[in-house]
Each structure stands twice: as C-alpha cells, then as structure tokens.
Design an enzyme around this catalytic site. Structure first.
Site, PDB file in Angstrom:
ATOM      1  N   THR A 181      -5.086   0.680  10.688  1.00 14.41           N
ATOM      2  CA  THR A 181      -3.675   0.705  10.346  1.00 14.41           C
ATOM      3  C   THR A 181      -3.422   1.901   9.449  1.00 14.41           C
ATOM      4  O   THR A 181      -4.336   2.388   8.790  1.00 14.41           O
ATOM      5  CB  THR A 181      -3.274  -0.600   9.628  1.00 14.41           C
ATOM      6  N   GLU A 325      -3.202  -6.325   9.234  1.00 13.18           N
ATOM      7  CA  GLU A 325      -4.050  -7.090   8.306  1.00 13.18           C
ATOM      8  C   GLU A 325      -3.980  -8.590   8.569  1.00 13.18           C
ATOM      9  O   GLU A 325      -4.729  -9.367   7.986  1.00 13.18           O
ATOM     10  CB  GLU A 325      -3.595  -6.824   6.858  1.00 13.18           C
ATOM     11  N   LYS A 435       8.190   4.148  10.190  1.00 12.03           N
ATOM     12  CA  LYS A 435       7.864   3.523  11.469  1.00 12.03           C
ATOM     13  C   LYS A 435       8.861   3.970  12.523  1.00 12.03           C
ATOM     14  O   LYS A 435      10.026   3.619  12.462  1.00 12.03           O
ATOM     15  CB  LYS A 435       7.858   2.014  11.331  1.00 12.03           C
ATOM     16  N   TRP A 440       3.415   4.330  13.336  1.00  7.10           N
ATOM     17  CA  TRP A 440       3.486   4.847  11.976  1.00  7.10           C
ATOM     18  C   TRP A 440       3.451   6.373  11.922  1.00  7.10           C
ATOM     19  O   TRP A 440       2.723   7.006  12.672  1.00  7.10           O
ATOM     20  CB  TRP A 440       2.313   4.345  11.140  1.00  7.10           C
TER      21      TRP A 440
END
Ligand code: AMP
Length: 549
Positions: A181, A325, A435, A440
């Site tokens: 991420t 996550e 975003k 991202w």
C-alpha cells in the site's frame, strides 16, 4: 486445537468444486471470452500448484503476480495460497522504482505477468541490484519476446502437471498473501495476510452485514485483483459457489456493460470512477442492467447521485470502506431495518456514509486530545480499528510506529464522524496521499522532485476533488522566476520520472505555502481554499488517469 482444523482457504475451493462442479468461470481475454467450470478450474489450480512445487516453491515462498483480472490470475489465487505459499499481487500501475523496491523486499521467487504488462515489469527487474526471481511466467499460451529470463508461458508451465496434486497441511498462522500500500512518505509498505486473516475476512464478508454472495450470484470484480485481492471477492465468490466473471485487461464502460448483459452479472464491485464511466455510457446507449442486483462501491466515497442513479435501475449500492491493512473490508453501508421507513432523503444519506462496521471488528474514534468522540454525527476524530483481519504491523518493518498502530489498534489515518445509529462517515484524511480513480499518487514524491528544481523555493501537492477521478493532484509552487517557464520545466521533469496519470493537472503559483504552528506545510488550509479541480484551468488529458478501469 478444539476446532478441528485450521482456518485456511482450502475448504472454500473444495466446496465449490464438489457442490458446484458445473458453475462457470468466465474471463474476457485478448482472444475473446474464455469459459470453463469450477471442476476444470480446480484441476488447473492443482496443476499450477504441482508446477510451482516442482519449481521448488514451498511454504512461505512468495509467488508474485503482475496481472489484470482474468481466470489465470484467479488460478494463482487458490494455487499459491492452498499449497501454503504466499500470493503477492503487485500493482502494475506503480512507478518503476516502487515495483523494483517491492520485488526486492518481498524476495519474490516466481513472477507471473500479463503479456501486455511486460514492458512495465522489464525496467524494474533490469534495475534490480540482485534479482530474487527464479522463474517468470507469461500469462498465455506463448511467451512473447522479452528481456525477462528465465521465462516460460503459463500453459507450458502448468503443462501436464498433476491434477491430483495433494494439498499439504497448512497452518492458519502461515502468511498466505502480501499486498503493498502507498505510505504517506517514502516507498510502499507491505501488508501480510495470514491464512486466518483471509478466512475470517471471507466469512465476515459472507455475513448479511457484509457483501454476501450465494450460488445464484454472477460476480464480476472490476476492482483490480492487484488491489487487496480484489477486495477478497474471488475468495468469497468461491466460498458461495457463485459464477465468476473476470473483465480482463483495462475494461472500458462498453466492455463492462456488455459483460453485465451477456453473462447476467448480479453483483459487481469497483471504485466510483468505474461506475461514473458506466453511468455516462448507459445514458448514451441502450444497456440492459436488469440482471444487476448489487454494486459494491469503495476505495473512494460514493457520491449520493450514484446511489440514486443505481437505485433508479433497481440496483442496491453497497458503499464500503476498507484498507489494504484490513484485507480490506471494514464497513458496509447497509440500511438498518428500523431505518427502512425513514424518508428517502434519510435513507440515501445513511447509504452514502461509509457505513456500519462489519461483524468481528471494533472501532474507536479519537480526537486530538486522545479522547473518544461522541456518536453525534458532528464531532470528528481519527478512526482506529482492530479485529482478526486487521494487521498489527507492516511487512519487513518490525518497528511499527506510533502514527500507524496504538495498543493493538490500527490507526487508519481517516478522520470520521459517527452518527447516533453507528454509521461512520469519512470527512478528511490525516494522510496526504492522493487517490485518483482508486489508485494512490504520492504527494510527497511529486513534491520532492518539484522542489529539486533550482528556481523552486517551496512546493506542495494536494489532491482536490474531481468529478470523474474523485481526486487529482494540483501542485502549488513558490518561485521568483518566470512562472510559465517553471511550469513547463517542472512538468517535463515529472513526466520523466512518473507515470502520466501522476502528473499534476495544474501548477498554481502562490506567494507562500501556508504553514502549521510547527512549520509544516498546512495542506489542510490549501485543501479548504482549493476544493474543486474544475476551478483550475488545466483539464486532465485522457491518459492522465490510471488505466485501471
Ligand atoms: P487502500 O489501502 O488503497 O485500499 O486505501 C484505503 C484508503 O482509501 C482508506 O484509508 C480511505 O482513505 C480510502 N477509502 C477507502 N474506501 C473509501 C470510501 N468508501 N470512502 C472514502 N474513502 C475511502
């Protein structure tokens, strides 16, 4: 162990093969539609596992994919995980140095790559100081010319391997997945999923308060399979025995509409940008959406107008919030039964919030003073979550920081309110990443390069709201030099280093970047002043967005 067996993914595969041997898996490929059954799928999964086993892959080894959504990618999902290895999905839209960092840190032993993504992978592999990859496998029947070595094509790789491959015993604590991420600063961070995290996430999403999928569903994940396992949908659709439809490389709204019509899709999932594209297409073309029952919208906030539009077509929007996550589902915006008689306005208002936490998780909302905020829909604070499928650390970074975790809670970086009914609404982000179309963009990396220009005194990049892409980057620059020259020079340097869709839509020249009390750039102040990308003169060119729809 009182429960009998470990919580692993093997039973889901077993169930779909035995109960639904004739249910289809459909995939849009460069050569047209590929179609087979769970029965054939399971055979191919075991052949792939057997091939990986023969290539020396054992428990704990990482098998990486660099692929769009298709049946072969789905085969790797169950083969790698069920044989006890680790499925590592790499996002092919990342800048080359991120991909290099990820392969290096993950120590991937095998990489399976789409033919159309070879060009994106080659420079990353070529620049690795020491290459951990022992085998590249190109997804198809032939391997095109490539610098990757050693390379074979997927069909030769699984070849005549054993469709009766015996699954080894696997422990629920074993790492089964890995996904990176974007960090707020620096390089992407890896999140590991154990077998148990994937199992508990699948079971929770299968609950009525999650995104339940049954054997009469036809499920099409448009959210990329390199994004937190396409939100876990390939696993939950298998657990439910549903028909799968994979939309292949970069499906456009026409492809999506066609697949919904021809395959009778009942449930689909994607970021708002995808659905905005479909809305536009449906307005101009005759499309039969009557099979569609639910659409999962997540990754960015679902606009109210989208919920209404789908409602008008008889489609329920399940607005979901989650994070890499969190494997990733955290909340889903189901309407509580006692709200069903409320006005249409109230119902849409509730549904457009990020929703209610799915069963199995807990949350807290903490203000700047460290106090829990009241559930009044107004007071806001940072959302903290914990639960069986929420990570408590980052991969290869045992030194979890206080900004990321607190006493077993994940600090999400999302600033939220909670209303008296328990509905969470995201109002801001403590993290500054942008975003765009569900992908991202690191504001920090853009800033570092812009500030590298000799004539730039200060620079900062923020995301501003955008109708189509949800957010687009805008650069704010302080300079004493000619603004026109600086703008074109800065954009030229960014163009050399980043994918096109990372480039700011506009460069705005200001006297000074506003600062916080501690001298940090106060991006929040800029965000308040510049709230909408339409106020800027630069319209993003078509390619200035991720090619992930
Ligand atoms: P990722 O780890 O890439 O899945 O991104 C997770 C982040 O995306 C969250 O922390 C939120 O900031 C944002 N996000 C995800 N879903 C939503 C949503 N439904 N509404 C608003 N933001 C969202």
């Amino acid at each position: 162990m009182p429960g009998g067996t470990d919580q692993t993914l093997r039973p889901f595969l077993w169930r779909s093969e035995r109960f639904y041997p004739d249910t289809e898996i459909v995939s849009r490929t460069a050569d047209g539609i590929a179609r087979y059954t769970y029965s054939e799928y399971a055979d191919r999964v075991r052949r792939l596992a057997s091939a990986l086993d023969a290539a020396g892959i054992t428990a704990g080894d990482r098998v990486a994919t660099f692929c769009w959504n298709h049946h072969r990618h789905f085969e790797v999902y169950f083969a790698a995980v069920t044989m006890g290895a680790q499925l590592h999905t790499i996002n092919p839209l990342l800048p080359v140095d991120h991909v290099r960092h990820i392969i290096n840190e993950a120590d991937d032993r095998v990489v399976l790559v789409d033919p159309s993504l070879l060009e994106a992978l080659e420079p990353a592999v070529e620049s690795l100081a020491s290459n951990p990859v022992e085998q590249f496998v190109v997804m198809g029947e032939t391997a095109p010319e490539t610098e990757l070595d050693p390379v074979t094509d997927y069909e030769s790789f699984i070849g005549s391997h054993d469709p009766a491959f015996d699954w080894p015993a696997v422990s629920e604590d074993q790492p089964a997945g890995l996904c990176y991420t974007s960090g707020t600063t620096g390089k992407p961070k890896g999140v590991e999923y154990t077998q148990q995290m994937l199992w508990t996430h699948t079971m929770a999403t299968q609950s009525p308060q999650g995104i339940p999928i049954a054997d009469d569903d036809v499920v099409m994940p448009i959210v990329p399979m390199f994004h937190v396992n396409a939100w876990g949908i390939p696993f939950s659709a298998t657990a439910g025995g549903a028909k799968h439809v994979y939309p292949g490389p970069s499906p456009d709204p026409e492809d999506i509409a066609q697949l919904i019509e021809e395959e009778n899709v009942t449930l689909s999932a994607g970021v708002p940008t995808v659905w905005l594209g479909l809305q536009e297409y449906v307005r101009e073309h005759e499309v039969d959406l009557s099979s569609l029952d639910r659409v999962v919208v997540g990754g960015s906030a679902a606009p109210e107008s989208m919920i209404e539009w789908f409602g008008g077509h008889g489609v329920e929007v399940l607005h979901a919030w989650g994070m890499t996550e969190m494997t990733p589902i955290g909340t889903v915006s189901h309407l509580k039964h006692d709200l069903e008689d409320e006005s249409k306005e109230t119902r849409i208002d509730k549904r457009s919030k990020q929703g209610l936490l799915v069963p199995g998780l807990e949350f807290r909302v903490i203000d700047d003073a460290g106090e829990q905020v009241p559930w009044d829909g107004e007071a806001f604070g940072e959302l903290l979550v914990r639960g069986p499928w929420v990570t408590t650390e980052y991969f290869a970074r045992p030194d979890a920081t206080e900004e990321e975790f607190a006493d077993g809670w994940l600090k999400t970086g999302d600033v939220v309110t909670v209303d008296p009914d328990g509905y969470v609404e995201i109002v801001d982000r403590t993290k500054d990443v942008i975003k765009s179309g569900g992908e991202w963009i690191s504001s920090v990396e853009l800033e570092n390069v812009i500030m590298g220009h000799d004539a730039v005194e200060e620079a900062t990049v923020i995301g501003v709201e955008h109708d189509r892409w949800q957010e687009r980057p805008i650069a704010f620059v302080v300079t004493g030099d000619d603004e026109g020259t600086i703008e074109s020079e800065v954009l030229a340097v960014l163009d050399e280093q980043f994918p096109k869709w990372w480039l700011p839509d506009d460069v705005v020249f200001i006297e000074e970047v506003p600062k916080t009390a501690t001298g940090k750039f106060a991006k929040r102040v800029l965000r308040e002043q510049y709230t909408d990308a339409s106020v800027f003169d630069g319209e993003p060119p078509e390619e200035a967005a991720p090619d992930s729809e």
